[in-house]
Design an enzyme around this catalytic site. Structure first.
Site, PDB file in Angstrom:
ATOM      1  N   ARG A 197      -5.065  -6.653   4.332  1.00  6.37           N
ATOM      2  CA  ARG A 197      -5.309  -5.236   4.597  1.00  6.37           C
ATOM      3  C   ARG A 197      -4.548  -4.288   3.684  1.00  6.37           C
ATOM      4  O   ARG A 197      -5.108  -3.344   3.143  1.00  6.37           O
ATOM      5  CB  ARG A 197      -4.915  -4.885   6.038  1.00  6.37           C
ATOM      6  N   THR A 198      -3.248  -4.530   3.562  1.00  5.65           N
ATOM      7  CA  THR A 198      -2.461  -3.537   2.838  1.00  5.65           C
ATOM      8  C   THR A 198      -2.907  -3.469   1.381  1.00  5.65           C
ATOM      9  O   THR A 198      -3.156  -2.398   0.839  1.00  5.65           O
ATOM     10  CB  THR A 198      -0.956  -3.849   2.965  1.00  5.65           C
TER      11      THR A 198
ATOM     12  N   LYS B 124       8.485 -16.822 -15.063  1.00  6.45           N
ATOM     13  CA  LYS B 124       9.329 -17.159 -16.221  1.00  6.45           C
ATOM     14  C   LYS B 124      10.756 -16.685 -16.017  1.00  6.45           C
ATOM     15  O   LYS B 124      11.595 -16.836 -16.893  1.00  6.45           O
ATOM     16  CB  LYS B 124       8.772 -16.484 -17.482  1.00  6.45           C
TER      17      LYS B 124
ATOM     18  N   ARG C 218       4.819  -5.082  -2.458  1.00 10.82           N
ATOM     19  CA  ARG C 218       5.226  -5.860  -1.281  1.00 10.82           C
ATOM     20  C   ARG C 218       6.103  -6.990  -1.774  1.00 10.82           C
ATOM     21  O   ARG C 218       5.785  -7.639  -2.776  1.00 10.82           O
ATOM     22  CB  ARG C 218       4.012  -6.418  -0.553  1.00 10.82           C
TER      23      ARG C 218
ATOM     24  N   HIS D 144       7.900  -0.972   6.672  1.00 16.37           N
ATOM     25  CA  HIS D 144       6.510  -0.978   6.219  1.00 16.37           C
ATOM     26  C   HIS D 144       5.944   0.425   6.455  1.00 16.37           C
ATOM     27  O   HIS D 144       5.117   0.642   7.333  1.00 16.37           O
ATOM     28  CB  HIS D 144       5.739  -2.035   7.019  1.00 16.37           C
TER      29      HIS D 144
END
Ligand code: NCD
Length: 313
Positions: free
Chosen positions: A54-55, A83, A104, A132
């Site tokens: 969703r986000t 890396k 995120r 959030h």
């Protein structure tokens, strides 16, 4: 850096700004076409170091609906993270490639760190079990749409209140909007962190917080029931998770005595906290909630990019 606005936690926005975003989001929901070119020529980078449906997609969709473009990744193993590149270096470079970045990350504080090296606005799309803020905006626009106001509700949170970052951000925010009472429903092991509870009570000494283990003790009082998933990925061992995973399952029977205008919210994904039969009840608004996330994120993107929607809308 300078006066760039970032959104790392809900406290980065004033109450008035939150209401402004919610109201603009509702206008965008009502008349999306009017805003379809607001971000033409702008690029949003979505940097997802942790899974999301969703986000990520709602941010992508929001930018595309504003006429902008998107770049990014949903799997850090396809990037130079693999890396060993530092977050600071990555973000410095991304700042040259995009106009706004959404991040995120499993580590608490990673988006804040990134904001120190960024020349473009950084939006925290969830950092570990911490915060959030754009889910909170999504929750607020849903509350406004279905309950008409953000104030004076009895709000119950159920499930994983210890690790659930959506709960942490939303409770802090609703405390700023004259919430009548919070009811916290969770097993002992997954209670709201004491530090957060203390922080709330220090700031708002008259805040009412009731903690219970079971929903039936309190169902009749609730205006907004916010259910959450047990956050499996934040447990230290599988056994503890298995013990708690089915602690709270909402059925039609459990809401028998609930108010007729109560709303049931959930940030999703649900695992099995809400049975499918509940989806057809008119009080279940969790799918509409994820729909509203697109519009409030459209509002947020325009705000952080300094696009004046009133003039051009
Ligand atoms: C939430 C999250 O990522 O914290 N999901 C979301 O953004 N809608 C809730 C969860 O994962 O349980």
């Amino acid at each position: 850096m300078g006066n760039i606005r970032h959104l790392i936690e809900p406290g980065d926005l004033t109450n008035a700004e939150m209401e402004e975003l919610v109201d603009l989001g509702l206008k965008m929901y009502a008349e999306p076409k009017k805003y379809a070119k607001m971000c033409e020529g702008k690029i949003l980078a979505s940097l997802f170091y942790e899974p999301s449906t969703r986000t990520k997609f709602s941010f992508d969709s929001a930018m595309l609906r504003l006429g902008g473009n998107i770049i990014g990744f949903a799997d850090p193993s396809s990037t130079s993270d693999k890396k060993g590149e530092s977050l600071a270096d990555t973000i410095r470079v991304i700042s040259y490639y995009a106009d706004i970045a959404v991040m995120r990350h499993p580590k608490e504080g990673a988006p804040l760190l990134a904001s120190h090296y960024s020349e473009i606005p950084i939006v925290n799309a969830g950092d570990g079990g911490h915060q959030h803020p754009t889910q909170t905006l999504t929750d607020l626009i849903t509350i406004k749409r279905f309950k008409g106001t953000l104030e004076n509700h009895v709000v119950a949170f159920s499930g994983d209140l210890k690790y659930g970052r959506t709960v942490h951000s939303l409770i802090k925010t609703l405390a700023r909007f004259n919430t009548k009472k919070f009811i916290l429903i969770s097993p002992e092991e997954l209670k709201l962190p004491t530090s957060l509870k203390r922080q709330l009570l220090d700031k708002y000494p008259h805040l009412m917080i009731e903690e219970v283990n079971y929903l039936d003790e309190v169902i009749e009082q609730i205006d907004i029931l916010y259910c959450t998933r047990i956050q499996k990925e934040r447990f230290f061992n599988e056994e503890d998770y298995l013990k708690l995973k089915n602690s709270y399952i909402l059925t039609m029977k459990s809401i028998e005595k609930a108010k007729l205008d109560m709303i049931i919210m959930h940030p999703l994904p649900r695992v099995n906290e809400i049975t499918y039969e509940v989806d057809d009840d008119k009080r279940a608004v969790y799918f509409e909630q994820s729909r509203m996330g697109v519009y409030v994120r459209m509002a947020l993107i325009t705000k952080l990019l300094g696009v004046d929607c009133d003039v051009r809308g």
